[in-house]
Enzyme design. Structure first.
Site, mmCIF file in Angstrom:
data_model
loop_
_atom_site.group_PDB
_atom_site.id
_atom_site.type_symbol
_atom_site.label_atom_id
_atom_site.label_comp_id
_atom_site.label_asym_id
_atom_site.label_seq_id
_atom_site.Cartn_x
_atom_site.Cartn_y
_atom_site.Cartn_z
ATOM 1 N N ASP A 60 0.589 -9.556 4.634
ATOM 2 C CA ASP A 60 1.320 -10.737 4.191
ATOM 3 C C ASP A 60 2.597 -10.969 5.009
ATOM 4 O O ASP A 60 3.679 -11.089 4.447
ATOM 5 C CB ASP A 60 1.646 -10.543 2.693
ATOM 6 C CG ASP A 60 2.317 -11.746 2.081
ATOM 7 O OD1 ASP A 60 1.980 -12.873 2.472
ATOM 8 O OD2 ASP A 60 3.195 -11.544 1.212
ATOM 9 N N GLU A 77 -0.611 0.195 0.877
ATOM 10 C CA GLU A 77 -1.743 -0.301 0.098
ATOM 11 C C GLU A 77 -3.072 -0.214 0.843
ATOM 12 O O GLU A 77 -3.809 -1.203 0.917
ATOM 13 C CB GLU A 77 -1.495 -1.745 -0.357
ATOM 14 C CG GLU A 77 -0.293 -1.872 -1.267
ATOM 15 C CD GLU A 77 -0.011 -3.306 -1.704
ATOM 16 O OE1 GLU A 77 -0.745 -4.218 -1.290
ATOM 17 O OE2 GLU A 77 0.954 -3.492 -2.466
ATOM 18 N N TYR A 136 3.005 -5.934 -9.499
ATOM 19 C CA TYR A 136 3.531 -7.302 -9.654
ATOM 20 C C TYR A 136 3.179 -7.851 -11.027
ATOM 21 O O TYR A 136 2.573 -8.902 -11.139
ATOM 22 C CB TYR A 136 2.992 -8.175 -8.513
ATOM 23 C CG TYR A 136 3.677 -7.860 -7.200
ATOM 24 C CD1 TYR A 136 4.856 -8.497 -6.844
ATOM 25 C CD2 TYR A 136 3.173 -6.890 -6.349
ATOM 26 C CE1 TYR A 136 5.512 -8.188 -5.656
ATOM 27 C CE2 TYR A 136 3.821 -6.575 -5.159
ATOM 28 C CZ TYR A 136 4.988 -7.228 -4.821
ATOM 29 O OH TYR A 136 5.643 -6.924 -3.649
ATOM 30 N N GLU A 150 7.550 -1.475 -4.809
ATOM 31 C CA GLU A 150 7.589 -2.945 -4.716
ATOM 32 C C GLU A 150 7.494 -3.531 -6.120
ATOM 33 O O GLU A 150 6.741 -3.037 -6.951
ATOM 34 C CB GLU A 150 6.408 -3.500 -3.901
ATOM 35 C CG GLU A 150 6.490 -3.277 -2.415
ATOM 36 C CD GLU A 150 5.356 -3.972 -1.650
ATOM 37 O OE1 GLU A 150 4.832 -4.992 -2.137
ATOM 38 O OE2 GLU A 150 4.997 -3.463 -0.576
HETATM 39 C C1 BDP Z 1 2.412 -6.450 -1.691
HETATM 40 C C2 BDP Z 1 2.382 -6.180 -0.198
HETATM 41 C C3 BDP Z 1 3.434 -7.003 0.546
HETATM 42 C C4 BDP Z 1 3.335 -8.458 0.121
HETATM 43 C C5 BDP Z 1 3.567 -8.532 -1.389
HETATM 44 C C6 BDP Z 1 3.527 -9.982 -1.914
HETATM 45 O O1 BDP Z 1 2.595 -4.799 0.048
HETATM 46 O O2 BDP Z 1 3.255 -6.861 1.936
HETATM 47 O O3 BDP Z 1 4.204 -9.299 0.804
HETATM 48 O O4 BDP Z 1 2.508 -7.823 -1.995
HETATM 49 O O5 BDP Z 1 2.441 -10.449 -2.237
HETATM 50 O O6 BDP Z 1 1.287 -5.989 -2.330
HETATM 51 O O7 BDP Z 1 4.563 -10.623 -1.975
#
Ligand code: BDP
Length: 640
Positions: free
Chosen positions: A207, A451, A493, A529
C-alpha cells in the site's frame, strides 16, 4: 531464540557476533578524514526513460557507450529524488521498465595520479535493479532498492596522464517480479477489444506508491589502497562499566597496525586498544538512553580507528570514526528491556514520502520529521516497509529515537512469492540491512517482513529460514514478524477495515486479540499498526468515518484497550501512520493513504494533539529515575 533467559542472551551476543556475513566487504558510511575525501554527485543528471515496446532499446543501441544526449533527447532529473512526480509527462509517472541516468564529473588530479589512492563510486540506493557503467565500462550491478552499493573504480580512473573527466551512466529498472523484494507481477491484458497490443500493468500487493530512481545520494570517495573496510561494534554493561567489543576488517595488505581510541562527547580518550579485535572498558559509563526514557540523553562516544600499513609504494594510513552508543537490549516473556529497564515503544510508523520528490532524500524534510517526533513525545518508529536512508538512522542515534529496522519484505501475498530464488534474495537483503545498520545503537530489532501470507504452506519454511539467517547475522538483537519471532508485532484495524463505524467494539476486540496471542506464544507484543483514514479538515460530530473526530475517537478506544495490557505484556504501540503518503490509485484511496496524524505537508490533524498528550504522559510514567520530562518544543508546557 529461547524465551526465558534474557540475561544469557545479552551476554552471548557479543561473542557470537560477526561470524556469519556472506557479503564481500563492509559498507561503512562515507566520511571525510585525514585519509579520505568525498565528492557528492547530487544535483542535475541527464535522464531518459526507455519507452520502446520491449524497454530494451537502450541496451540494443548501447546508450552507455557515448554521452546520453548523442542517442536521443534527455531531460534534467534531480538526484536524489524519485523520477515519477518531477515531470508533466503522465507516462513517466506510471512508467515501468528501464530509465537511464547520466552525469559527468571532473576528478581532482590527486585521485587519478596517486596510485596509493583508491577511488570508490557509491550509490545510496537505486530502486530497484541497477547497472552502472563508468566511461562506458560495465562496472557494477545491484538488485534491490533502499540499500547502498559501491564499486572500486580506481583502475578506470588511474589509466593515463589526464583522464580526469568521468562519465557515469546508471540504468535502473523498477519492474517488480515474483523474485524481487517487494515482489510484484506484470500482467499482460490481451483482450484486444479493450486493450491495445502489448498492453500490460504492474500489480503490487502493498500500500505505497512504487517510487523509483536515484532516491539517495550518489558520491565518489577515496581511501588509501590499504584501508579500513568494516567495523563491527557490540556493547554490554558490567556494573557501572560499559564494554565495547570491536572487530575491524582491513583490506589491501596484511602488513598493518591498528590503533583504536574511544572518545567521550568532550573528546576525552576513555579507552584504547590495538589490533583487529578487542574489548574496551569504560568505567563510569554514560549509557545510550532512548529519548525521554532517562534524564540523560542518547549519549554517543566516538570510536577512532587509525590504520598504518606498508605498501609497495610506501607507507599509508587510514582514519575512520564511528559513533558508538553503549546500551543493552534484551527480551523476556513479557518485557522489552533497554539497559535492563522495561522499555515501552510509544511511536509511529513512517514512510519516506513527500510531495514532488517522492522518496527522494531531503534534509529539510528529515529535520522537520525529527522535530515533529520530538514534539509528539515519540520514542520509536518502524521503518515501514523498507530501510530508510542512512542519514535517518544517524539522526535516530543522536536523538535517541529507537528503530525497528524493517527490510522491504512487504507484499509477500501470493504462494509463488515464496520460492527459492526469492528466499535467497531475501536472505541477501537481510545481510545488506544488517551490514549497513549493525552499529546503530538506535536499532533494537530487525523486522524481516510485513504481513507476509504466513498461513501459506510455502511461507512457513521460507520465513523460518529468513529469521534464522537474520539471527545468525546478529545474535545481539531480537527479530520480529510472524509467529516464529522474539517479539510479536500485530497490525489490526478494528472499526476501520472490520466492523467499520463501530467504535464501541474496539476494546473488546483488542482484548481478545492480545489474550489469544499471548496465551499461545507467551511473548511480548507490540501493536505495530492501528489507525483510521482521515481527510484533514473533514469534521462530523458524532464522529463518522474519514473525519478528524473519527480518527480521534478510534485512537481513544485503542488507547483504553492498550492501557489494559500495557503493564502486562504489551510493550509498545506504533500509530499507522506518522504522515499521509502516496499510494497507487484505487477506489479506496483519495490521493494516497490518509491515515497520517500529520498531512503529507507535515501539518497536524486533531489526532496529533491527542497522541502528543498520551505519549508525554506515558513518557513521564516510564522515566528513570522518576522525574518529569519537559516538552522541548513548548517551554511552558508540561505533560504530566
Ligand atoms: C496495513 C499495511 C500498511 C497499509 C495499512 C493500511 O501494513 O502497509 O498502508 O494496512 O491499509 O495492513 O492503511
Amino acid at each position: 531464540m529461547a524465551r526465558g533467559s534474557a540475561v544469557a542472551w545479552a551476554a552471548l551476543g557479543p561473542l557470537l557476533w560477526g561470524c556469519a556475513l556472506g557479503l564481500q566487504g563492509g559498507m561503512l558510511y562515507p566520511q571525510e578524514s585525514p585519509s579520505r575525501e568525498c565528492k557528492e554527485l547530487d544535483g542535475l543528471w541527464s535522464f531518459r526513460a526507455d519507452f520502446s515496446d520491449n524497454r530494451r532499446r537502450g541496451f540494443e543501441e548501447q546508450w552507455y557507450r557515448r554521452p546520453l544526449w548523442e542517442s536521443g533527447p534527455t531531460v534534467d532529473m534531480p538526484v536524489p529524488s524519485s523520477f515519477n512526480d518531477i515531470s508533466q509527462d503522465w507516462r513517466l509517472r506510471h512508467f515501468v521498465g528501464w530509465v537511464w541516468y547520466e552525469r559527468e564529473v571532473i576528478l581532482p588530479e590527486r585521485w587519478t595520479q596517486d596510485l596509493r589512492t583508491r577511488v570508490v563510486l557509491r550509490i545510496g540506493s537505486a530502486h530497484s535493479y541497477a547497472i552502472v557503467w563508468v566511461n562506458g565500462v560495465d562496472t557494477l550491478e545491484h538488485e534491490g532498492g533502499y540499500l547502498p552499493f559501491e564499486a572500486d573504480i580506481s583502475n578506470l580512473v588511474q589509466v593515463g596522464p589526464l583522464p580526469s573527466r568521468l562519465r557515469i551512466t546508471i540504468a535502473i529498472n523498477n519492474t517488480l517480479t515474483p523474485t524481487t523484494l517487494p515482489p510484484g507481477t506484470i500482467q499482460y491484458l490481451t483482450d484486444t477489444s479493450k486493450y491495445p497490443k502489448g498492453y500490460f500493468v504492474q500489480n503490487t500487493y502493498f500500500d505505497f506508491f512504487n517510487y523509483a530512481g536515484l532516491q539517495r545520494s550518489v558520491l565518489l570517495y577515496t581511501t588509501p589502497t590499504t584501508y579500513i573496510d568494516d567495523i563491527t561494534v557490540t556493547t554490554s554493561v558490567e556494573q557501572d562499566s560499559g564494554l565495547v567489543n570491536y572487530q575491524i576488517s582491513v583490506k589491501g595488505s596484511n602488513l598493518f597496525k591498528l590503533e583504536v581510541r574511544l572518545l567521550d562527547a568532550e573528546n576525552k580518550v576513555v579507552a584504547n586498544g590495538t589490533g583487529t579485535q578487542g574489548q574496551l572498558k569504560v568505567p563510569g559509563v554514560s549509557l545510550w538512553w532512548p529519548y525521554l526514557m532517562h534524564e540523560r540523553p542518547a549519549y554517543l562516544y566516538s570510536l577512532e580507528v587509525q590504520l598504518t600499513a606498508q605498501t609497495s609504494l610506501g607507507p599509508v594510513s587510514d582514519f575512520y570514526t564511528l559513533p558508538v552508543g553503549i546500551r543493552t537490549v534484551a527480551v523476556t516473556k513479557s518485557q522489552f528491556l533497554i539497559n535492563g529497564k522495561p522499555f515501552y515503544f510509544h511511536g509511529v510508523n513512517k514512510h519516506e514520502d513527500a510531495d514532488i520528490r517522492g522518496k527522494g532524500f531531503d534534509w529539510p524534510l528529515l529535520v522537520k520529521d525529527f522535530n515533529l517526533l520530538r514534539w509528539l513525545g515519540a520514542n520509536a518508529f518502524r521503518t515501514s516497509h523498507y530501510p530508510y536512508a542512512e542519514e535517518v538512522m544517524q539522526m535516530c542515534d543522536r536523538y535517541g529515537i529507537v528503530v525497528i529496522d524493517e527490510c522491504p519484505g512487504v507484499g509477500l501475498a501470493l504462494p509463488q512469492f515464496f520460492n527459492n530464488v526469492s528466499l535467497h534474495h531475501h536472505m541477501q537483503v537481510m545481510e545488506e540491512v544488517v551490514r549497513r545498520d549493525k552499529n546503530h545503537p538506535a536499532v533494537v530489532m530487525w523486522s524481516v517482513a510485513n504481513e507476509p501470507a504466513s498461513h501459506l504452506e510455502s511461507a512457513g519454511y521460507y520465513l523460518k529460514m529468513v529469521i534464522a539467517h537474520t539471527k545468525s547475522l546478529d545474535p545481539s538483537r531480537p527479530v520480529t514478524f510472524a509467529p516464529y519471532v522474539d517479539v510479536i508485532c500485530l497490525n489490526s484495524y478494528y472499526s476501520w477495515y472490520h466492523d467499520y463505524g463501530h467504535l464501541e467494539l474496539i476494546q473488546l476486540q483488542l482484548a481478545t486479540q492480545f489474550e489469544n496471542w499471548y496465551k499461545k506464544y507467551q511473548k511480548p507484543i507490540i501493536q505495530s499498526e492501528y489507525g483510521a483514514e482521515t481527510i484533514a479538515g473533514f469534521h462530523q460530530d458524532p464522529p463518522l468515518m474519514f473525519t478528524e473526530e473519527y480518527q480521534k475517537s478510534l485512537l481513544e478506544q485503542y488507547h483504553l484497550g492498550l492501557d489494559q495490557k500495557r503493564r502486562k505484556y504489551v510493550v509498545g504501540e506504533l500509530i499507522w501512520n506518522f504522515a499521509d503518503f502516496m499510494t497507487e490509485q484505487s477506489p479506496t484511496r483519495v490521493l494516497g493513504n490518509k491515515k497520517g496524524i500529520f498531512t503529507r505537508q507535515r501539518q497536524p490533524k486533531s489526532a496529533a494533539f491527542l497522541l502528543r498528550e498520551r505519549y508525554w504522559k506515558i513518557a513521564n510514567e516510564t522515566r528513570y529515575p522518576h522525574s518529569v520530562a519537559k516538552s522541548q518544543c513548548l517551554e511552558n508546557s508540561l505533560f504530566t
